[in-house]
Design a protein around this motif. Sequence first.
Motif, PDB file in Angstrom:
ATOM      1  N   PRO A  11       0.816  -1.227   0.000  1.00 44.85           N
ATOM      2  CA  PRO A  11       0.000   0.000   0.000  1.00 44.85           C
ATOM      3  C   PRO A  11       0.844   1.269   0.000  1.00 44.85           C
ATOM      4  CG  PRO A  11      -0.735  -1.542   1.697  1.00 44.85           C
ATOM      5  CD  PRO A  11       0.579  -2.039   1.202  1.00 44.85           C
ATOM      6  N   CYS A  12       0.269   2.311  -0.565  1.00 43.60           N
ATOM      7  CA  CYS A  12       0.886   3.637  -0.514  1.00 43.60           C
ATOM      8  C   CYS A  12      -0.222   4.668  -0.322  1.00 43.60           C
ATOM      9  CB  CYS A  12       1.684   3.934  -1.790  1.00 43.60           C
ATOM     10  SG  CYS A  12       0.676   4.104  -3.285  1.00 43.60           S
ATOM     11  N   LEU A  13       0.160   5.903  -0.074  1.00 45.07           N
ATOM     12  CA  LEU A  13      -0.814   6.970   0.081  1.00 45.07           C
ATOM     13  C   LEU A  13      -1.454   7.309  -1.262  1.00 45.07           C
ATOM     14  CD1 LEU A  13       1.079   9.442   2.442  1.00 45.07           C
ATOM     15  CD2 LEU A  13      -0.720   7.826   3.063  1.00 45.07           C
ATOM     16  N   ASP A  14      -2.707   7.725  -1.196  1.00 48.82           N
ATOM     17  CA  ASP A  14      -3.386   8.278  -2.356  1.00 48.82           C
ATOM     18  C   ASP A  14      -2.567   9.466  -2.881  1.00 48.82           C
ATOM     19  OD1 ASP A  14      -5.189   9.921  -3.924  1.00 48.82           O
ATOM     20  OD2 ASP A  14      -6.836   8.786  -3.056  1.00 48.82           O
TER      21      ASP A  14
ATOM     22  N   ASP B 125      -1.855  -0.331   9.765  1.00 48.00           N
ATOM     23  CA  ASP B 125      -2.127   0.987  10.325  1.00 48.00           C
ATOM     24  C   ASP B 125      -0.824   1.668  10.740  1.00 48.00           C
ATOM     25  OD1 ASP B 125      -1.851  -0.938  12.270  1.00 48.00           O
ATOM     26  OD2 ASP B 125      -3.253  -0.021  13.669  1.00 48.00           O
ATOM     27  N   ASP B 126       0.146   0.894  11.274  1.00 47.30           N
ATOM     28  CA  ASP B 126       1.454   1.462  11.593  1.00 47.30           C
ATOM     29  C   ASP B 126       2.168   1.879  10.317  1.00 47.30           C
ATOM     30  OD1 ASP B 126       1.042   0.993  14.277  1.00 47.30           O
ATOM     31  OD2 ASP B 126       2.000  -0.977  14.219  1.00 47.30           O
ATOM     32  N   PHE B 127       2.072   1.027   9.293  1.00 47.92           N
ATOM     33  CA  PHE B 127       2.707   1.300   8.019  1.00 47.92           C
ATOM     34  C   PHE B 127       2.184   2.602   7.429  1.00 47.92           C
ATOM     35  CE2 PHE B 127       2.642   0.393   3.316  1.00 47.92           C
ATOM     36  CZ  PHE B 127       4.004   0.521   3.118  1.00 47.92           C
ATOM     37  N   MET B 128       0.829   2.774   7.439  1.00 47.36           N
ATOM     38  CA  MET B 128       0.237   3.976   6.879  1.00 47.36           C
ATOM     39  C   MET B 128       0.546   5.195   7.738  1.00 47.36           C
ATOM     40  SD  MET B 128      -0.965   2.873   4.118  1.00 47.36           S
ATOM     41  CE  MET B 128      -1.816   4.333   3.517  1.00 47.36           C
ATOM     42  N   ASN B 129       0.584   5.025   9.075  1.00 44.33           N
ATOM     43  CA  ASN B 129       0.959   6.139   9.940  1.00 44.33           C
ATOM     44  C   ASN B 129       2.364   6.629   9.618  1.00 44.33           C
ATOM     45  OD1 ASN B 129      -1.255   6.795  11.559  1.00 44.33           O
ATOM     46  ND2 ASN B 129      -0.933   5.009  12.857  1.00 44.33           N
ATOM     47  N   ASN B 130       3.273   5.677   9.391  1.00 47.87           N
ATOM     48  CA  ASN B 130       4.641   6.045   9.042  1.00 47.87           C
ATOM     49  C   ASN B 130       4.689   6.815   7.729  1.00 47.87           C
ATOM     50  OD1 ASN B 130       5.730   4.857  11.316  1.00 47.87           O
ATOM     51  ND2 ASN B 130       6.166   2.896  10.322  1.00 47.87           N
ATOM     52  N   LEU B 131       3.903   6.338   6.749  1.00 49.92           N
ATOM     53  CA  LEU B 131       3.849   7.050   5.469  1.00 49.92           C
ATOM     54  C   LEU B 131       3.312   8.459   5.638  1.00 49.92           C
ATOM     55  CD1 LEU B 131       2.488   4.341   3.006  1.00 49.92           C
ATOM     56  CD2 LEU B 131       4.756   5.365   2.968  1.00 49.92           C
ATOM     57  N   ILE B 132       2.234   8.576   6.417  1.00 46.76           N
ATOM     58  CA  ILE B 132       1.621   9.883   6.629  1.00 46.76           C
ATOM     59  C   ILE B 132       2.594  10.822   7.343  1.00 46.76           C
ATOM     60  CG2 ILE B 132      -0.229  11.099   7.854  1.00 46.76           C
ATOM     61  CD1 ILE B 132      -1.949   8.543   7.364  1.00 46.76           C
ATOM     62  N   ASN B 133       3.270  10.300   8.374  1.00 50.82           N
ATOM     63  CA  ASN B 133       4.227  11.137   9.108  1.00 50.82           C
ATOM     64  C   ASN B 133       5.359  11.600   8.220  1.00 50.82           C
ATOM     65  OD1 ASN B 133       2.781  10.941  11.480  1.00 50.82           O
ATOM     66  ND2 ASN B 133       3.881   9.122  12.197  1.00 50.82           N
ATOM     67  N   LYS B 134       5.854  10.698   7.368  1.00 51.93           N
ATOM     68  CA  LYS B 134       6.930  11.084   6.440  1.00 51.93           C
ATOM     69  C   LYS B 134       6.452  12.176   5.489  1.00 51.93           C
ATOM     70  CE  LYS B 134       9.205   6.560   6.492  1.00 51.93           C
ATOM     71  NZ  LYS B 134       9.456   5.304   5.718  1.00 51.93           N
ATOM     72  N   THR B 135       5.194  12.049   5.035  1.00 46.02           N
ATOM     73  CA  THR B 135       4.633  13.047   4.121  1.00 46.02           C
ATOM     74  C   THR B 135       4.532  14.395   4.798  1.00 46.02           C
ATOM     75  OG1 THR B 135       3.362  11.369   2.965  1.00 46.02           O
ATOM     76  CG2 THR B 135       2.642  13.629   2.688  1.00 46.02           C
ATOM     77  N   LEU B 136       4.047  14.397   6.048  1.00 50.91           N
ATOM     78  CA  LEU B 136       3.892  15.654   6.771  1.00 50.91           C
ATOM     79  C   LEU B 136       5.233  16.308   7.048  1.00 50.91           C
ATOM     80  CD1 LEU B 136       1.082  14.694   9.295  1.00 50.91           C
ATOM     81  CD2 LEU B 136       0.869  16.086   7.240  1.00 50.91           C
ATOM     82  N   VAL B 137       6.247  15.498   7.362  1.00 48.22           N
ATOM     83  CA  VAL B 137       7.586  16.030   7.604  1.00 48.22           C
ATOM     84  C   VAL B 137       8.151  16.633   6.333  1.00 48.22           C
ATOM     85  CG1 VAL B 137       9.950  15.434   8.167  1.00 48.22           C
ATOM     86  CG2 VAL B 137       8.091  14.529   9.550  1.00 48.22           C
TER      87      VAL B 137
END
Length: 315
Positions: free
Chosen positions: A30-33, A303-315
């Motif tokens: 999975p990846c972010l939209d 959910d951890d995987f997606m949280n990590n992706l989201i956090n990286k995006t926000l950073v």
Amino acid sequence: KHGAIWFRNFEMMKDADGFRAMYEALQLNPCLDPIHTSGLREMVGKKDAVYEAVNKPSLAQHFVGLHNESTYVKTAKFGAFVCFKPATEGGGEFLVADGAKIINDMDKDVLKRLYENKVRISVSNLDVGIIVNALPEHAKNGAANALQNVILKTVAPKFDMDLEMVYGVDGTNPYRLQAIEHAQSPINRHPETGQPVWFCNLHNHSRYLRDRRPCTVPEVGMTDVYRGDLSKIDPKDIQHINEVCEKNMVSMMMREGDVMLLDNYRVLHGRDIFKGERNHAVTWFASCGETPEQMQESREKPDDFMNNLINKTLV
């Protein structure tokens, strides 16, 4: 053969847990939209990496034209669209079209013009004339420029796109401010096969086409497509593109548990209008199969995987 697989008659994918089990079995990562940061598509199942499709009642009578899930900045490699509940009162067919067949069927002169001129997509409108026109004449230009800069700093990070804010392009209002992506080719070579494909969201984003079919998007969200120099594309060319897209468009009524897995580089997708309640969802994938790094990441819960992706995006 055509970049899409329709999974039917499975019990597994009738809920999010089963859908996740399916894509994990296929080793899809999975990846972010691509438009995750805009907030336009809600992530309804973070632990399963599931986004809501266009189900909202306010958009039920809005026809979603053919498009690839891509911006000038980001593209997903694969997409899996799942039906948890078909429209209760009918409609809502899922639409797909083979980008390679669209290229082959398009008039070569039209294709050449678009390829040479390139296209630019406007993703939003904002009429600021009510603010600017209330000011003295000598202050209007300064205010317009200031608003342009402020809105760019607000809108561009939200969409995570390479945008330019431009006034008066559509000719309706000199103080209509549009957020427009930079020039891009409507043709792409598939990153693995090298095959030329139609990789362009014109069928969905063209204002000319939206004005001639069911559309319930508010004016601020109305999109449009221009040539690379921001001049208008000839309506005859748009009509031809629409005819070729619709000639190659396949309409599918998905049932509960059905999944449509797409190669996003090869296949365009859309959605017909519907009535009643509808619950379709989608997960996007960066790859299929695992590298050593991905193997470690996949040991985490999604959910951890997606949280990590989201956090990286926000950073």
